[in-house]
Design an enzyme around this catalytic site. Structure first.
Site, mmCIF file in Angstrom:
data_model
loop_
_atom_site.group_PDB
_atom_site.id
_atom_site.type_symbol
_atom_site.label_atom_id
_atom_site.label_comp_id
_atom_site.label_asym_id
_atom_site.label_seq_id
_atom_site.Cartn_x
_atom_site.Cartn_y
_atom_site.Cartn_z
ATOM 1 N N ALA A 175 0.810 -1.217 0.000
ATOM 2 C CA ALA A 175 0.000 0.000 0.000
ATOM 3 C C ALA A 175 0.849 1.277 0.000
ATOM 4 C CB ALA A 175 -0.939 -0.020 1.201
ATOM 5 N N THR A 183 0.347 5.542 -1.485
ATOM 6 C CA THR A 183 -0.022 6.673 -0.616
ATOM 7 C C THR A 183 0.238 8.005 -1.329
ATOM 8 O OG1 THR A 183 2.159 6.575 0.452
ATOM 9 C CG2 THR A 183 0.349 5.474 1.589
ATOM 10 N N ARG A 231 -1.396 0.697 7.771
ATOM 11 C CA ARG A 231 -0.746 0.682 9.075
ATOM 12 C C ARG A 231 0.105 1.901 9.399
ATOM 13 N NH1 ARG A 231 -1.010 -4.207 6.907
ATOM 14 N NH2 ARG A 231 -2.166 -5.787 8.063
ATOM 15 N N GLN A 259 0.430 -6.334 -3.665
ATOM 16 C CA GLN A 259 -0.641 -6.653 -2.714
ATOM 17 C C GLN A 259 -1.788 -5.672 -2.889
ATOM 18 O OE1 GLN A 259 1.315 -7.471 1.395
ATOM 19 N NE2 GLN A 259 2.839 -6.424 0.195
ATOM 20 N N ILE A 304 -4.910 -3.517 -4.442
ATOM 21 C CA ILE A 304 -6.087 -3.828 -5.254
ATOM 22 C C ILE A 304 -6.499 -2.627 -6.089
ATOM 23 C CG2 ILE A 304 -6.902 -5.572 -3.616
ATOM 24 C CD1 ILE A 304 -8.947 -3.494 -2.579
ATOM 25 N N ASP A 305 -5.657 -1.577 -6.088
ATOM 26 C CA ASP A 305 -6.069 -0.310 -6.701
ATOM 27 C C ASP A 305 -5.880 -0.245 -8.210
ATOM 28 O OD1 ASP A 305 -3.270 0.174 -7.005
ATOM 29 O OD2 ASP A 305 -3.182 1.196 -5.068
ATOM 30 N N HIS A 347 -3.628 -9.996 -4.274
ATOM 31 C CA HIS A 347 -4.822 -9.785 -3.447
ATOM 32 C C HIS A 347 -6.028 -9.368 -4.288
ATOM 33 C CE1 HIS A 347 -2.274 -9.264 0.481
ATOM 34 N NE2 HIS A 347 -2.372 -10.502 0.078
ATOM 35 N N CYS A 375 -20.561 -13.543 -8.221
ATOM 36 C CA CYS A 375 -21.719 -13.941 -7.418
ATOM 37 C C CYS A 375 -21.276 -14.997 -6.404
ATOM 38 C CB CYS A 375 -22.805 -14.491 -8.339
ATOM 39 S SG CYS A 375 -24.187 -15.191 -7.406
ATOM 40 N N CYS A 391 -23.677 -18.364 -7.644
ATOM 41 C CA CYS A 391 -23.456 -19.084 -8.914
ATOM 42 C C CYS A 391 -22.058 -18.869 -9.477
ATOM 43 C CB CYS A 391 -24.518 -18.702 -9.946
ATOM 44 S SG CYS A 391 -24.321 -17.027 -10.610
HETATM 45 P P1 NAD Z 1 0.632 -1.490 5.141
HETATM 46 O O1 NAD Z 1 -0.260 -0.328 5.375
HETATM 47 O O2 NAD Z 1 0.676 -2.544 6.169
HETATM 48 O O3 NAD Z 1 2.128 -0.962 4.989
HETATM 49 C C1 NAD Z 1 2.454 0.104 4.170
HETATM 50 C C2 NAD Z 1 3.927 0.367 4.346
HETATM 51 O O4 NAD Z 1 4.326 1.327 3.394
HETATM 52 C C3 NAD Z 1 4.299 0.885 5.729
HETATM 53 O O5 NAD Z 1 5.448 0.182 6.180
HETATM 54 C C4 NAD Z 1 4.623 2.365 5.480
HETATM 55 O O6 NAD Z 1 5.672 2.821 6.306
HETATM 56 C C5 NAD Z 1 5.074 2.334 4.042
HETATM 57 N N1 NAD Z 1 4.825 3.578 3.284
HETATM 58 C C6 NAD Z 1 3.698 4.336 3.271
HETATM 59 N N2 NAD Z 1 3.824 5.336 2.376
HETATM 60 C C7 NAD Z 1 5.066 5.216 1.833
HETATM 61 C C8 NAD Z 1 5.778 5.952 0.855
HETATM 62 N N3 NAD Z 1 5.247 7.020 0.251
HETATM 63 N N4 NAD Z 1 7.025 5.550 0.530
HETATM 64 C C9 NAD Z 1 7.595 4.457 1.132
HETATM 65 N N5 NAD Z 1 6.958 3.725 2.069
HETATM 66 C C10 NAD Z 1 5.703 4.083 2.405
HETATM 67 O O7 NAD Z 1 0.307 -2.079 3.698
HETATM 68 P P2 NAD Z 1 0.722 -3.492 3.067
HETATM 69 O O8 NAD Z 1 2.051 -3.941 3.566
HETATM 70 O O9 NAD Z 1 0.470 -3.393 1.615
HETATM 71 O O10 NAD Z 1 -0.363 -4.397 3.745
HETATM 72 C C11 NAD Z 1 -0.828 -5.371 3.088
HETATM 73 C C12 NAD Z 1 -2.330 -5.143 2.804
HETATM 74 O O11 NAD Z 1 -2.694 -3.814 2.496
HETATM 75 C C13 NAD Z 1 -2.711 -5.883 1.616
HETATM 76 O O12 NAD Z 1 -3.703 -6.784 1.974
HETATM 77 C C14 NAD Z 1 -3.250 -4.879 0.624
HETATM 78 O O13 NAD Z 1 -4.204 -5.504 -0.183
HETATM 79 C C15 NAD Z 1 -3.755 -3.852 1.507
HETATM 80 N N6 NAD Z 1 -4.003 -2.471 1.049
HETATM 81 C C16 NAD Z 1 -3.983 -2.094 -0.275
HETATM 82 C C17 NAD Z 1 -4.225 -0.772 -0.645
HETATM 83 C C18 NAD Z 1 -4.210 -0.372 -2.119
HETATM 84 O O14 NAD Z 1 -4.688 -1.119 -2.972
HETATM 85 N N7 NAD Z 1 -3.612 0.786 -2.444
HETATM 86 C C19 NAD Z 1 -4.483 0.205 0.328
HETATM 87 C C20 NAD Z 1 -4.501 -0.200 1.687
HETATM 88 C C21 NAD Z 1 -4.228 -1.537 2.021
#
Ligand code: NAD
Length: 246
Positions: A26, A30, A38, A104, A106-107, A122, A130, A133
Protein backbone atom coordinates in the site's frame (compact mmCIF):
# COMPACT_ATOMS: atom_id res chain seq x y z
CA UNK A 1 26.24 4.52 2.88
CA UNK A 2 24.87 7.81 1.57
CA UNK A 3 21.55 7.91 -0.30
CA UNK A 4 23.37 8.14 -3.66
CA UNK A 5 25.57 5.16 -2.76
CA UNK A 6 22.52 3.09 -1.77
CA UNK A 7 20.81 3.86 -5.10
CA UNK A 8 23.99 2.99 -7.05
CA UNK A 9 24.39 -0.27 -5.11
CA UNK A 10 20.75 -1.25 -5.76
CA UNK A 11 21.10 -0.38 -9.46
CA UNK A 12 24.29 -2.44 -9.62
CA UNK A 13 22.44 -5.48 -8.24
CA UNK A 14 19.66 -5.04 -10.82
CA UNK A 15 22.11 -4.59 -13.67
CA UNK A 16 23.89 -7.88 -12.97
CA UNK A 17 21.34 -9.73 -15.13
CA UNK A 18 19.11 -12.54 -13.99
CA UNK A 19 15.43 -12.49 -13.19
CA UNK A 20 14.55 -9.55 -10.96
CA UNK A 21 11.10 -8.83 -9.53
CA UNK A 22 9.43 -6.16 -7.41
CA UNK A 23 6.93 -6.70 -4.59
CA UNK A 24 4.79 -3.70 -3.66
CA UNK A 25 2.34 -2.82 -0.90
CA UNK A 26 0.00 0.00 0.00
CA UNK A 27 2.96 2.37 0.58
CA UNK A 28 3.56 2.78 -3.18
CA UNK A 29 0.04 4.20 -3.53
CA UNK A 30 -0.02 6.67 -0.62
CA UNK A 31 1.54 9.29 -2.94
CA UNK A 32 -1.54 8.80 -5.17
CA UNK A 33 -3.74 9.80 -2.21
CA UNK A 34 -4.77 6.26 -1.18
CA UNK A 35 -4.23 5.70 2.55
CA UNK A 36 -2.32 2.55 3.55
CA UNK A 37 -3.37 0.30 6.43
CA UNK A 38 -0.75 0.68 9.08
CA UNK A 39 1.01 4.09 8.85
CA UNK A 40 0.66 5.85 12.22
CA UNK A 41 -1.94 8.66 12.06
CA UNK A 42 -3.21 8.00 8.51
CA UNK A 43 -3.46 4.19 8.23
CA UNK A 44 -6.96 2.80 7.67
CA UNK A 45 -6.68 0.36 10.56
CA UNK A 46 -6.62 3.32 12.97
CA UNK A 47 -10.16 4.19 11.86
CA UNK A 48 -11.66 0.85 10.79
CA UNK A 49 -11.66 -2.52 12.50
CA UNK A 50 -10.33 -5.01 9.92
CA UNK A 51 -12.35 -7.82 11.51
CA UNK A 52 -15.54 -5.87 10.70
CA UNK A 53 -14.56 -4.50 7.29
CA UNK A 54 -12.18 -6.86 5.54
CA UNK A 55 -13.03 -10.44 6.46
CA UNK A 56 -15.02 -13.07 4.61
CA UNK A 57 -17.10 -13.68 7.74
CA UNK A 58 -18.03 -9.95 7.92
CA UNK A 59 -19.19 -10.07 4.30
CA UNK A 60 -21.21 -13.24 4.91
CA UNK A 61 -22.70 -11.99 8.19
CA UNK A 62 -23.87 -8.58 6.97
CA UNK A 63 -23.10 -7.84 3.28
CA UNK A 64 -24.99 -4.50 3.34
CA UNK A 65 -22.80 -3.24 6.20
CA UNK A 66 -19.71 -4.60 4.39
CA UNK A 67 -20.57 -2.39 1.38
CA UNK A 68 -21.46 0.60 3.57
CA UNK A 69 -17.98 0.34 5.14
CA UNK A 70 -15.97 -0.27 1.97
CA UNK A 71 -17.62 1.06 -1.16
CA UNK A 72 -17.02 4.80 -0.77
CA UNK A 73 -13.31 4.12 -0.21
CA UNK A 74 -13.14 1.81 -3.24
CA UNK A 75 -14.87 4.37 -5.46
CA UNK A 76 -12.20 6.92 -4.44
CA UNK A 77 -9.53 4.37 -5.46
CA UNK A 78 -11.08 4.16 -8.94
CA UNK A 79 -10.40 7.89 -9.43
CA UNK A 80 -6.73 7.72 -8.35
CA UNK A 81 -3.82 8.09 -10.77
CA UNK A 82 -0.39 6.40 -10.79
CA UNK A 83 2.46 8.30 -9.10
CA UNK A 84 6.22 8.27 -9.87
CA UNK A 85 6.65 4.96 -7.96
CA UNK A 86 4.25 3.13 -10.32
CA UNK A 87 5.73 4.82 -13.40
CA UNK A 88 9.32 4.00 -12.41
CA UNK A 89 8.48 0.31 -11.88
CA UNK A 90 6.78 0.12 -15.29
CA UNK A 91 9.83 1.79 -16.84
CA UNK A 92 12.23 -0.67 -15.16
CA UNK A 93 10.24 -3.55 -16.62
CA UNK A 94 10.24 -1.92 -20.06
CA UNK A 95 14.04 -1.52 -19.87
CA UNK A 96 14.49 -5.18 -18.88
CA UNK A 97 15.62 -4.61 -15.27
CA UNK A 98 12.47 -6.26 -13.88
CA UNK A 99 10.93 -9.50 -15.16
CA UNK A 100 7.70 -8.83 -13.31
CA UNK A 101 5.85 -7.06 -10.53
CA UNK A 102 3.93 -8.62 -7.65
CA UNK A 103 1.52 -6.33 -5.81
CA UNK A 104 -0.64 -6.65 -2.71
CA UNK A 105 -2.60 -3.59 -3.83
CA UNK A 106 -6.09 -3.83 -5.25
CA UNK A 107 -6.07 -0.31 -6.70
CA UNK A 108 -5.05 -1.23 -10.28
CA UNK A 109 -2.49 1.61 -10.43
CA UNK A 110 0.39 -0.60 -11.66
CA UNK A 111 -1.77 -1.66 -14.60
CA UNK A 112 -2.68 1.99 -15.29
CA UNK A 113 1.03 2.89 -15.20
CA UNK A 114 1.81 0.28 -17.88
CA UNK A 115 3.28 -2.68 -15.94
CA UNK A 116 2.79 -5.76 -18.13
CA UNK A 117 3.97 -8.85 -16.23
CA UNK A 118 1.80 -8.12 -13.20
CA UNK A 119 0.64 -10.43 -10.39
CA UNK A 120 -2.20 -8.87 -8.34
CA UNK A 121 -2.01 -11.38 -5.49
CA UNK A 122 -4.82 -9.78 -3.45
CA UNK A 123 -7.08 -9.34 -6.48
CA UNK A 124 -8.44 -6.09 -7.92
CA UNK A 125 -11.55 -3.93 -8.18
CA UNK A 126 -12.25 -4.36 -11.91
CA UNK A 127 -14.63 -7.29 -11.46
CA UNK A 128 -16.94 -8.93 -8.95
CA UNK A 129 -18.51 -12.37 -8.68
CA UNK A 130 -21.72 -13.94 -7.42
CA UNK A 131 -21.26 -15.76 -4.11
CA UNK A 132 -23.90 -18.32 -5.19
CA UNK A 133 -23.46 -19.08 -8.91
CA UNK A 134 -19.82 -17.79 -9.19
CA UNK A 135 -20.51 -15.80 -12.40
CA UNK A 136 -18.16 -12.85 -12.89
CA UNK A 137 -19.29 -9.32 -13.81
CA UNK A 138 -17.67 -5.88 -14.18
CA UNK A 139 -17.42 -4.17 -10.78
CA UNK A 140 -19.92 -1.58 -12.06
CA UNK A 141 -22.62 -4.18 -11.29
CA UNK A 142 -21.88 -3.49 -7.62
CA UNK A 143 -21.50 0.29 -7.82
CA UNK A 144 -24.56 0.81 -10.07
CA UNK A 145 -26.86 -1.18 -7.79
CA UNK A 146 -25.48 0.42 -4.63
CA UNK A 147 -25.91 3.87 -6.23
CA UNK A 148 -29.55 2.96 -6.99
CA UNK A 149 -30.11 2.11 -3.30
CA UNK A 150 -29.86 -1.67 -3.75
CA UNK A 151 -27.72 -2.99 -0.91
CA UNK A 152 -26.38 -5.63 -0.90
CA UNK A 153 -25.87 -5.70 -4.67
CA UNK A 154 -26.86 -9.07 -6.10
CA UNK A 155 -26.83 -11.29 -9.17
CA UNK A 156 -29.86 -12.25 -11.31
CA UNK A 157 -29.81 -15.62 -9.47
CA UNK A 158 -30.34 -13.79 -6.16
CA UNK A 159 -26.82 -14.42 -4.80
CA UNK A 160 -24.85 -11.58 -3.22
CA UNK A 161 -22.11 -10.02 -5.36
CA UNK A 162 -18.63 -9.78 -3.87
CA UNK A 163 -15.50 -7.99 -5.14
CA UNK A 164 -12.73 -10.08 -6.73
CA UNK A 165 -10.35 -9.11 -3.93
CA UNK A 166 -8.77 -11.41 -1.37
CA UNK A 167 -10.32 -10.76 2.06
CA UNK A 168 -8.88 -12.01 5.35
CA UNK A 169 -10.01 -15.67 5.68
CA UNK A 170 -10.24 -16.05 1.85
CA UNK A 171 -8.04 -18.49 0.00
CA UNK A 172 -5.22 -16.87 -1.99
CA UNK A 173 -5.75 -15.85 -5.61
CA UNK A 174 -4.48 -17.80 -8.66
CA UNK A 175 -2.09 -14.85 -9.18
CA UNK A 176 -0.43 -15.65 -5.85
CA UNK A 177 0.41 -19.19 -6.97
CA UNK A 178 1.57 -17.91 -10.39
CA UNK A 179 3.81 -15.35 -8.65
CA UNK A 180 5.31 -18.06 -6.45
CA UNK A 181 6.22 -20.05 -9.58
CA UNK A 182 7.54 -16.99 -11.41
CA UNK A 183 9.82 -16.17 -8.48
CA UNK A 184 11.66 -19.46 -8.87
CA UNK A 185 15.21 -18.42 -9.78
CA UNK A 186 14.62 -14.80 -8.77
CA UNK A 187 17.91 -12.95 -8.42
CA UNK A 188 16.84 -9.63 -6.84
CA UNK A 189 13.48 -8.77 -5.23
CA UNK A 190 12.82 -5.04 -4.78
CA UNK A 191 10.31 -4.75 -1.92
CA UNK A 192 8.62 -1.33 -1.80
CA UNK A 193 6.00 0.20 0.49
CA UNK A 194 4.93 -2.84 2.45
CA UNK A 195 4.98 -3.37 6.21
CA UNK A 196 5.65 -7.10 5.57
CA UNK A 197 3.09 -8.01 8.21
CA UNK A 198 0.61 -9.85 5.96
CA UNK A 199 1.36 -13.50 5.15
CA UNK A 200 1.77 -15.35 2.86
CA UNK A 201 2.82 -12.28 0.82
CA UNK A 202 5.64 -11.41 3.24
CA UNK A 203 7.03 -14.95 2.86
CA UNK A 204 7.79 -14.27 -0.84
CA UNK A 205 11.07 -12.64 0.28
CA UNK A 206 12.40 -16.12 1.03
CA UNK A 207 12.18 -17.01 -2.69
CA UNK A 208 14.73 -14.37 -3.78
CA UNK A 209 18.52 -14.60 -3.61
CA UNK A 210 18.88 -10.90 -2.84
CA UNK A 211 16.43 -8.40 -1.34
CA UNK A 212 16.31 -4.60 -1.54
CA UNK A 213 13.79 -2.97 0.85
CA UNK A 214 12.39 0.50 0.15
CA UNK A 215 10.19 2.00 2.87
CA UNK A 216 9.84 5.27 4.73
CA UNK A 217 10.05 3.36 8.04
CA UNK A 218 11.98 0.36 9.39
CA UNK A 219 10.09 -2.90 8.73
CA UNK A 220 10.48 -6.48 9.98
CA UNK A 221 12.55 -8.56 7.57
CA UNK A 222 15.10 -5.77 7.09
CA UNK A 223 17.73 -7.98 8.72
CA UNK A 224 17.49 -10.40 5.78
CA UNK A 225 17.75 -7.60 3.18
CA UNK A 226 20.97 -6.87 1.29
CA UNK A 227 20.07 -3.17 1.08
CA UNK A 228 17.50 -1.02 2.91
CA UNK A 229 16.68 2.44 1.54
CA UNK A 230 14.51 4.66 3.74
CA UNK A 231 12.38 7.41 2.19
CA UNK A 232 9.42 8.00 -0.13
CA UNK A 233 8.90 5.24 -2.70
CA UNK A 234 8.19 7.71 -5.54
CA UNK A 235 11.53 9.45 -5.27
CA UNK A 236 13.61 6.34 -4.55
CA UNK A 237 12.15 4.24 -7.38
CA UNK A 238 12.45 7.15 -9.85
CA UNK A 239 16.13 7.58 -8.92
CA UNK A 240 16.68 3.83 -9.15
CA UNK A 241 15.09 3.63 -12.62
CA UNK A 242 17.19 6.59 -13.80
CA UNK A 243 20.48 5.14 -12.51
CA UNK A 244 19.64 1.65 -13.88
CA UNK A 245 19.00 3.17 -17.31
CA UNK A 246 22.44 4.78 -17.03
P1 NAD B 1 0.63 -1.49 5.14
O1 NAD B 1 -0.26 -0.33 5.37
O2 NAD B 1 0.68 -2.54 6.17
O3 NAD B 1 2.13 -0.96 4.99
C1 NAD B 1 2.45 0.10 4.17
C2 NAD B 1 3.93 0.37 4.35
O4 NAD B 1 4.33 1.33 3.39
C3 NAD B 1 4.30 0.88 5.73
O5 NAD B 1 5.45 0.18 6.18
C4 NAD B 1 4.62 2.37 5.48
O6 NAD B 1 5.67 2.82 6.31
C5 NAD B 1 5.07 2.33 4.04
N1 NAD B 1 4.82 3.58 3.28
C6 NAD B 1 3.70 4.34 3.27
N2 NAD B 1 3.82 5.34 2.38
C7 NAD B 1 5.07 5.22 1.83
C8 NAD B 1 5.78 5.95 0.86
N3 NAD B 1 5.25 7.02 0.25
N4 NAD B 1 7.03 5.55 0.53
C9 NAD B 1 7.60 4.46 1.13
N5 NAD B 1 6.96 3.73 2.07
C10 NAD B 1 5.70 4.08 2.40
O7 NAD B 1 0.31 -2.08 3.70
P2 NAD B 1 0.72 -3.49 3.07
O8 NAD B 1 2.05 -3.94 3.57
O9 NAD B 1 0.47 -3.39 1.62
O10 NAD B 1 -0.36 -4.40 3.75
C11 NAD B 1 -0.83 -5.37 3.09
C12 NAD B 1 -2.33 -5.14 2.80
O11 NAD B 1 -2.69 -3.81 2.50
C13 NAD B 1 -2.71 -5.88 1.62
O12 NAD B 1 -3.70 -6.78 1.97
C14 NAD B 1 -3.25 -4.88 0.62
O13 NAD B 1 -4.20 -5.50 -0.18
C15 NAD B 1 -3.76 -3.85 1.51
N6 NAD B 1 -4.00 -2.47 1.05
C16 NAD B 1 -3.98 -2.09 -0.28
C17 NAD B 1 -4.22 -0.77 -0.64
C18 NAD B 1 -4.21 -0.37 -2.12
O14 NAD B 1 -4.69 -1.12 -2.97
N7 NAD B 1 -3.61 0.79 -2.44
C19 NAD B 1 -4.48 0.21 0.33
C20 NAD B 1 -4.50 -0.20 1.69
C21 NAD B 1 -4.23 -1.54 2.02
Amino acid sequence: MSYEELISAAAELLRQGGRNFALTGAGVSTESGIPDFRSPGTGLWERYDPMKTATLSALRRDPAAFYDWNLQRWEAVAGAEPNPAHTALARMEELGFLAGLITQNIDGLHLKAGSKSLFEIHGHLRTCRCMSCERHFPFSHVTDQYGAGINPPHCACGGVLRPDVVLFEDRMSPDFFRATQALSGCQVLVVAGTSLQVYPAAGLLDLARRVVIINREPVPGSERADLVIHGPAGRILSDLARVCAG
